[in-house]
Design a protein around this motif. Structure first.
Motif, PDB file in Angstrom:
ATOM      1  N   GLY A 256      76.469 -10.691  49.371  1.00 54.19           N
ATOM      2  CA  GLY A 256      76.607  -9.921  48.374  1.00 54.19           C
ATOM      3  C   GLY A 256      75.390  -9.575  47.472  1.00 54.19           C
ATOM      4  O   GLY A 256      75.187  -8.550  47.102  1.00 54.19           O
ATOM      5  N   SER A 257      74.383 -10.338  47.385  1.00 49.87           N
ATOM      6  CA  SER A 257      73.332 -10.058  46.669  1.00 49.87           C
ATOM      7  C   SER A 257      72.317  -9.106  47.437  1.00 49.87           C
ATOM      8  O   SER A 257      71.370  -8.265  46.817  1.00 49.87           O
ATOM      9  N   ILE A 258      72.668  -8.725  48.814  1.00 51.77           N
ATOM     10  CA  ILE A 258      71.960  -7.760  49.663  1.00 51.77           C
ATOM     11  C   ILE A 258      73.026  -6.454  49.804  1.00 51.77           C
ATOM     12  O   ILE A 258      72.634  -5.371  49.500  1.00 51.77           O
ATOM     13  N   THR A 259      74.190  -6.833  49.998  1.00 58.99           N
ATOM     14  CA  THR A 259      75.258  -5.705  50.214  1.00 58.99           C
ATOM     15  C   THR A 259      75.467  -5.002  49.128  1.00 58.99           C
ATOM     16  O   THR A 259      75.677  -3.457  49.189  1.00 58.99           O
ATOM     17  N   ILE A 260      75.778  -5.628  47.938  1.00 59.17           N
ATOM     18  CA  ILE A 260      76.314  -4.859  46.884  1.00 59.17           C
ATOM     19  C   ILE A 260      75.457  -3.966  46.314  1.00 59.17           C
ATOM     20  O   ILE A 260      75.872  -2.696  45.983  1.00 59.17           O
ATOM     21  N   PRO A 261      73.922  -4.175  46.209  1.00 59.86           N
ATOM     22  CA  PRO A 261      73.087  -3.086  45.543  1.00 59.86           C
ATOM     23  C   PRO A 261      73.074  -1.824  46.588  1.00 59.86           C
ATOM     24  O   PRO A 261      72.743  -0.652  46.136  1.00 59.86           O
ATOM     25  N   LEU A 262      73.043  -2.252  48.045  1.00 67.31           N
ATOM     26  CA  LEU A 262      73.000  -1.138  48.928  1.00 67.31           C
ATOM     27  C   LEU A 262      74.497  -0.397  48.881  1.00 67.31           C
ATOM     28  O   LEU A 262      74.313   0.772  49.000  1.00 67.31           O
ATOM     29  N   MET A 263      75.329  -0.798  48.626  1.00 71.00           N
ATOM     30  CA  MET A 263      76.822  -0.199  48.542  1.00 71.00           C
ATOM     31  C   MET A 263      76.718   0.863  47.111  1.00 71.00           C
ATOM     32  O   MET A 263      76.725   2.169  47.341  1.00 71.00           O
ATOM     33  N   ARG A 265      73.996   1.933  46.068  1.00 68.14           N
ATOM     34  CA  ARG A 265      72.852   2.982  46.065  1.00 68.14           C
ATOM     35  C   ARG A 265      73.269   3.966  46.718  1.00 68.14           C
ATOM     36  O   ARG A 265      72.834   5.249  46.479  1.00 68.14           O
ATOM     37  N   VAL A 266      74.088   3.974  47.867  1.00 68.96           N
ATOM     38  CA  VAL A 266      74.759   4.957  48.488  1.00 68.96           C
ATOM     39  C   VAL A 266      75.906   6.061  47.816  1.00 68.96           C
ATOM     40  O   VAL A 266      76.470   6.863  48.241  1.00 68.96           O
ATOM     41  N   GLY A 267      76.316   5.292  46.680  1.00 63.97           N
ATOM     42  CA  GLY A 267      77.257   5.946  45.695  1.00 63.97           C
ATOM     43  C   GLY A 267      78.395   5.446  45.382  1.00 63.97           C
ATOM     44  O   GLY A 267      79.513   5.987  44.913  1.00 63.97           O
ATOM     45  N   PHE A 268      78.866   4.173  46.144  1.00 64.93           N
ATOM     46  CA  PHE A 268      80.112   3.562  45.725  1.00 64.93           C
ATOM     47  C   PHE A 268      80.009   3.205  44.237  1.00 64.93           C
ATOM     48  O   PHE A 268      78.995   2.467  43.968  1.00 64.93           O
ATOM     49  N   SER A 269      81.004   2.781  43.550  1.00 61.73           N
ATOM     50  CA  SER A 269      81.081   2.385  42.177  1.00 61.73           C
ATOM     51  C   SER A 269      80.583   0.825  42.188  1.00 61.73           C
ATOM     52  O   SER A 269      80.869   0.200  43.300  1.00 61.73           O
ATOM     53  N   ALA A 270      80.272   0.334  41.223  1.00 61.70           N
ATOM     54  CA  ALA A 270      80.053  -1.133  41.005  1.00 61.70           C
ATOM     55  C   ALA A 270      81.284  -1.903  41.107  1.00 61.70           C
ATOM     56  O   ALA A 270      81.206  -2.849  41.953  1.00 61.70           O
TER      57      ALA A 270
END
Length: 633
Positions: A256-263, A265-270
């Protein structure tokens, strides 16, 4: 995460989140070399070493509790430095293990008649076990253990009906918990000291060799160009990582430390980004070849070969990850999101070129399991193959320091899980002694009126309640020993009953109000923990739906292959329809009338009747064409 003001470290590497002691350099080194020794012992005793089972488990107990009392303080206020009391308890843990090693034969020579020192050390072992479990997992598990001990010793004789139990004396209880094969050093301890430890160590070696980074890079390369690619990448990476790590929380924090920021960045909500990671990470424990610790317990209890459990779990686990992927895809389409920038996506051949050697140990592990070798032998061979395979790539070569680090990290990562399993031995021992499993099954059968469906709903509710206070492994153990017999009495097969309970025990990670995987993801995403929990609960709907197929369909290969295939395709279509209903979107945004039709299609496709599946496919096709051509919409 660290909390320097209180001198503690918040650890989320296992199934629970607890406060760890801030160790001095000397204690850190002591813990490091103890972990190395522990790992070497377990490899030796599970390969060429010969040792009676109860004595091996006693040594396992000594290592686990010694490390536990050093790592975990009495409370947050006592977390600075090692207190004399904790050091004494750590050494006393070794003494209780050593006593069994030295004097077990003397007990057998006396025809199993314990003497005062036997009872004293047995009592000390139980107290040490309960206290370290409180420190590592909170009050719930030791509270349950004390409840069962109290029931067998005292208040069971005051209960009426089937729950009346005349009781046993304290001497008998101490003997059963310490020397007998159904206590602290019994079946659950065997599972902990063999399968579970070695696969935790296998994961430690694999991650130390750099496999975690490779998995994430491979996921980005494969999914980055898709719509909603980072979220799909999270699903893919979490499935691969979780099949190795065996912990939803560790998986969430690691990937998650990598995937969540990427998600994000492309527009998904936190909130959605955290929920996707939590739901996907939870599925990691359902994914072969390793799965969670409960899979090893299931194999040991049911005597179903581990390879069989792994084999039948493949299709359901893929269905689960695809169900999460459906949510990601429809949400991305609804939001009109674009793929990642090409500059952020590595070329798949470059990634494979740098990490192709990581496939070798996985292939060795699966190959040996399929060839009929035991899981313990396969795990040990897999560990050796990781070291050998690392030398095929200059960037991943493991030296002596890396190997020792993997030994130490694997042992330390086992402490929390080991403590939970060993304490569960107390519960299981008492349950077997008093026949609580049969009594609980009779009670459930009476409440359900002999209905298997109602029984399953009751078990799902019980797993939800247990999951609020127990880690998933402990939840599975309690439910399996109490509820599985009632399902078998009503016609479920042994495999399907235990597999359903194994799946339902995972819901603690994503079901509010206590959902550690979702809360861990929310911390990374910067979203509301409770809102993220409810979102992950929605995304993980397959966790509740797919197990129903275990009972009412042949999807666990308990029928002809054509029926397995037909059930799988119908089930996936039904899960997609559920997703469209919840998201309110397929090709276009859906009004409530169309959403209701998707819900109808979902039930038709998931109900275990082929002619209903045909009707469901027809309805889904009509809905798709109506949206495509805008007819009647």
């Amino acid at each position: 995460m660290s909390n320097k003001s209180q001198g503690v470290i918040e650890d989320s590497s296992g199934e629970v989140v607890v406060s760890q002691r801030k160790l001095s350099p000397g204690l850190t080194k002591t813990l490091y070399w103890t972990g190395v020794a522990m790992s070497l012992f377990h490899i030796w005793v599970n390969t060429v070493g010969i040792m009676p089972e109860i004595q091996r488990n006693a040594v396992h107990f000594g290592f686990i509790l010694f490390m536990g009392y050093i790592i975990y303080p009495f409370s947050v206020k006592t977390a600075l430095g090692l207190k004399w009391l904790d050091l004494g308890l750590a050494l006393l843990s070794i003494a209780t293990a050593a006593y069994l090693l030295l004097f077990e034969n003397a007990l057998h020579a006396r025809n199993e008649v314990p003497i005062v020192p036997d009872l004293i050390f047995a009592g000390i072992a139980i107290i040490l076990m309960l206290e370290i479990t409180r420190r590592t997992a909170g009050y719930i598990i030791p509270g349950i253990a004390l409840f069962f001990l109290g029931y067998a010793l005292w208040f069971g004789k005051y209960m009426g009906g089937i729950w009346n139990f005349p009781g046993v004396n304290i001497q008998r209880m101490l003997y059963r918990m310490y020397f007998a094969p159904d206590g602290i050093f019994g079946t659950i301890a065997t599972i902990s000291s063999t399968f579970v430890f070695l696969f935790v160590l296998f994961a430690s070696f694999l991650l130390k060799s750099g496999a975690g980074d490779f998995i994430i890079q491979l996921s980005i390369a494969m999914m980055g160009k898709m719509i909603g690619g980072p979220a799909k990448m999270a699903v893919f990476a979490s499935g691969l990582m979780g099949s190795i790590s065996g912990s939803a929380v560790a998986n969430t924090v690691g990937t998650g430390s990598i995937t969540i920021p990427l998600m994000k960045r492309v527009g998904f909500s936190a909130q959605f980004s955290g929920a996707v990671e939590a739901a996907a990470s939870t599925g990691g424990q359902l994914m072969p070849p390793i799965m969670g610790a409960g899979a090893f317990i299931m194999s040991q209890w049911t005597q179903i070969p581990y390879l069989t459990i792994v084999g039948v779990a493949i299709i359901p686990s893929f269905m689960y990850f695809l169900s999460v992927g459906f949510f990601v895809h429809l949400r991305a389409k609804k939001m009109g999101l674009k793929p990642m920038e090409d500059a952020d996506i590595p070329k798949i051949m470059d990634v494979l070129k740098q990490g192709w050697n990581f496939f070798i140990p996985i292939a060795v592990l699966i190959g040996l399991l399929m060839s009929g070798f035991t899981p313990t032998y396969s795990a040990c061979a897999g560990i050796a193959s990781i070291v050998a395979a690392s030398w095929l790539n200059r960037k991943t070569r493991m030296g002596v320091k890396d190997i020792l680090d993997a030994f130490a990290q694997g042992a330390r990562g086992m402490v929390t899980t080991g403590v939970i399993l060993l304490c569960s031995g107390i519960v299981i021992g008492v349950v077997l002694m008093v026949g609580a499993g049969i009594k609980f099954s009779i009670m459930i059968s009476a409440i359900s009126g002999g209905s298997l469906l109602v029984t399953i709903v009751l078990i799902a509710l019980a797993s939800l309640v247990l999951g609020m206070g127990l880690p998933v492994t402990a939840s599975y153990i309690v439910l399996a020993v109490l509820a599985a017999p009632s399902m078998e009495m009503l016609g479920a097969s042994l495999l399907s009953a235990h597999m359903l309970i194994f799946w339902y025990s995972q819901d603690a990670n994503v079901t509010p109000p206590v959902c550690l995987a979702a809360y861990s993801a929310a911390g990374i995403a910067g979203s509301s923990p409770l809102a993220t929990g409810f979102e992950s609960w929605k995304l993980a709907k397959g966790l509740y739906i797919i197990p129903m197929l275990f009972i009412y369909t042949p999807i666990l290969f308990e029928g002809p292959l054509w029926q397995v295939a037909e059930t799988t395709l119908a089930g996936l279509s039904g899960l997609f329809c559920f997703t469209a209903f919840f998201e309110g979107f397929h090709k276009i945004r859906l009004n409530w009338g169309l959403r209701s039709l998707y819900l109808v299609a979902a039930f038709l496709l998931l109900w275990p009747m082929i002619y209903l599946h045909v009707l469901g496919v027809v309805l889904l096709t009509v809905l798709y064409l109506a949206q495509k051509t805008r007819i009647l919409i």
